[in-house]
Design an enzyme around this catalytic site. Structure first.
Site, PDB file in Angstrom:
ATOM      1  N   HIS A 146      43.458  46.705  42.654  1.00  0.00           N
ATOM      2  CA  HIS A 146      42.266  47.271  41.985  1.00  0.00           C
ATOM      3  C   HIS A 146      42.245  46.976  40.479  1.00  0.00           C
ATOM      4  CE1 HIS A 146      41.095  49.350  45.587  1.00  0.00           C
ATOM      5  NE2 HIS A 146      42.135  50.160  45.590  1.00  0.00           N
TER       6      HIS A 146
ATOM      7  N   ASP B 212      44.266  45.837  52.953  1.00  0.00           N
ATOM      8  CA  ASP B 212      44.263  47.226  52.517  1.00  0.00           C
ATOM      9  C   ASP B 212      42.899  47.837  52.892  1.00  0.00           C
ATOM     10  OD1 ASP B 212      45.835  49.047  50.224  1.00  0.00           O
ATOM     11  OD2 ASP B 212      43.666  49.390  50.271  1.00  0.00           O
TER      12      ASP B 212
ATOM     13  N   HIS C 130      41.069  49.704  51.248  1.00  0.00           N
ATOM     14  CA  HIS C 130      40.150  49.732  50.108  1.00  0.00           C
ATOM     15  C   HIS C 130      39.810  48.305  49.667  1.00  0.00           C
ATOM     16  CE1 HIS C 130      42.542  53.516  50.064  1.00  0.00           C
ATOM     17  NE2 HIS C 130      41.358  54.058  49.815  1.00  0.00           N
TER      18      HIS C 130
ATOM     19  N   ASP D 241      47.034  51.546  54.569  1.00  0.00           N
ATOM     20  CA  ASP D 241      46.137  52.704  54.599  1.00  0.00           C
ATOM     21  C   ASP D 241      44.979  52.529  55.578  1.00  0.00           C
ATOM     22  OD1 ASP D 241      45.123  50.763  52.940  1.00  0.00           O
ATOM     23  OD2 ASP D 241      45.115  52.006  51.138  1.00  0.00           O
TER      24      ASP D 241
HETATM   25 ZN   LIG Z   1      44.193  51.126  49.586  1.00  0.00          ZN
END
Ligand SMILES: [Zn+2]
Length: 365
Positions: free
Chosen positions: A139, A176, A178, A264
């Site tokens: 990120h 991931d 996200h 995740d």
């Molecule tokens: Zn994540």
């Protein structure tokens, strides 16, 4: 040919601060353990050891990333700020990205572990490998940290590997849960790095990760987002790989495949709503290994991102590392059948619709 493994206890000493899940404590929020805490990662390493797998992996030492390599990705003013705060009591690097004293040095170690791993894979010292580091990186933006990430670990390592070894093309697969917004942004206009992110639609960051975001300038067509609906399981992920990720890799023909790996998307994760279990992570890894074997002498470097279930992240990590090293330790995942039985594990029509749309994104490769 062996599988490299990066782990350094000092990475576990990064302190993401006091929060309940990811909301800083204060007001109505009672102080609690931050979601991005060391045990989720340390327990992966512990299971890898207890299962017996660790002795068949090749240890690769994490060393501090050089500031020149960091500055190939990040703005000098941002790094100056991190360094200064890190010398004192710490602070924040950006949205939801607290760090304590020495946090910058630990982030350098995390990024440096990824640099060392990629270097070892490209030099052929190991066939593939996994850097189990923290803080995570996917990120982090050029001028600010974000979502628990201080430095863009994978991007720093990719830039360094390309500069040092002259790789023409690198592909990033981000599984991931996200969106890998930082990696996307860093390489958005760069056709020499194909970025593919499979993520839960609009989970984090809110408002990024759309299929319409395909890269810019000369990089147009070299960013592929597959925003899967919440509740996606084995069927959706295998379809996304078979119909989008693997054809994209074959069309692009990378010299190295990098996986920004979060666990995740597992069925027990507290921060996302997907339903993967360790058998699926194993299957996805084996599919990537086949592609890597066909395209780039088996070169895969995985860097660790999220994964917040203390109980379950270890079994996902072990499955991936067993696959990478072509080993079965015989360690049973006691959660695997349970999660595999969740309703909706097979491909659903609304998931299939998204994946079919995403197939249209391959036309520029
Ligand atoms: Zn994540």
């Amino acid at each position: 040919m062996s599988t490299g493994f990066v782990f350094h206890e000092r990475c576990m000493w990064h302190d993401a601060g006091n929060a309940a899940s990811f909301i800083p404590s204060g007001g109505a929020v009672q102080p609690d353990q931050h979601a991005e805490e060391p045990e989720t990662k340390r327990r992966i390493r512990n299971l890898v050891e207890v299962s017996g797998l660790l002795r068949s992996l090749t240890p690769i030492e994490a060393v501090l990333a050089e500031e020149d390599h960091i500055l190939a990705v990040h703005a000098p003013a941002y790094i100056d700020g991190l360094r200064e705060k890190s010398r004192h009591l710490g602070g924040t690097a950006g949205v939801n990205t607290f760090f304590a004293t020495d946090g910058y040095e630990i982030a350098r170690l995390s990024a440096g572990g990824c640099v060392q791993l990629m270097d070892a894979v490209v030099r052929g010292e190991v066939r593939n490998g996994y850097a189990l580091v923290r803080p995570p990186g996917h990120h982090a933006r050029p001028s600010e940290g974000m979502g628990f990430c201080l430095l863009a670990n994978a991007a720093i390592a990719i830039k360094q590997a390309r500069a040092k070894h002259g790789l023409a093309r690198v592909a990033v697969v981000d599984w991931d849960a996200h969106h890998g917004n930082g990696t996307e942004e860093i390489f958005y206009e760069d056709p020499s790095v194909l970025t593919i992110s499979i993520h839960q639609d609009n989970l984090f960051p809110i408002g990024t990760g759309a299929m319409a975001d395909r890269g810019g300038g000369r990089g147009t067509g070299y960013n592929i987002n597959v925003p899967l609906p919440p509740g996606s399981g084995r069927g959706a992920y295998l379809a996304a790989f078979d119909q989008v990720v693997l054809p994209a890799l074959h069309a692009y023909r990378p010299d190295l495949i990098v996986v920004t790996s979060g666990f995740d998307a597992s069925g027990l994760d507290p921060l996302a709503r997907q339903m993967l279990h360790s058998t699926v992570y194993r299957d996805l890894t084996q599919r990537l290994m086949q592609a890597a074997s066909d395209l780039c002498a088996g070169r895969i470097a995985m860097t660790h991102e999220g994964g917040y279930s203390r109980a379950y992240a270890p079994f996902c990590g072990l499955a991936v590392l067993e696959a990478l090293s072509n080993t079965r330790t015989g360690t049973l995942d006691p959660f695997d059948d349970y999660i595999a039985s969740f309703a909706g594990q097979e491909l659903q029509p609304h998931q299939s619709e998204i994946i079919t749309q995403a197939r249209g994104l391959l036309d520029r490769l």
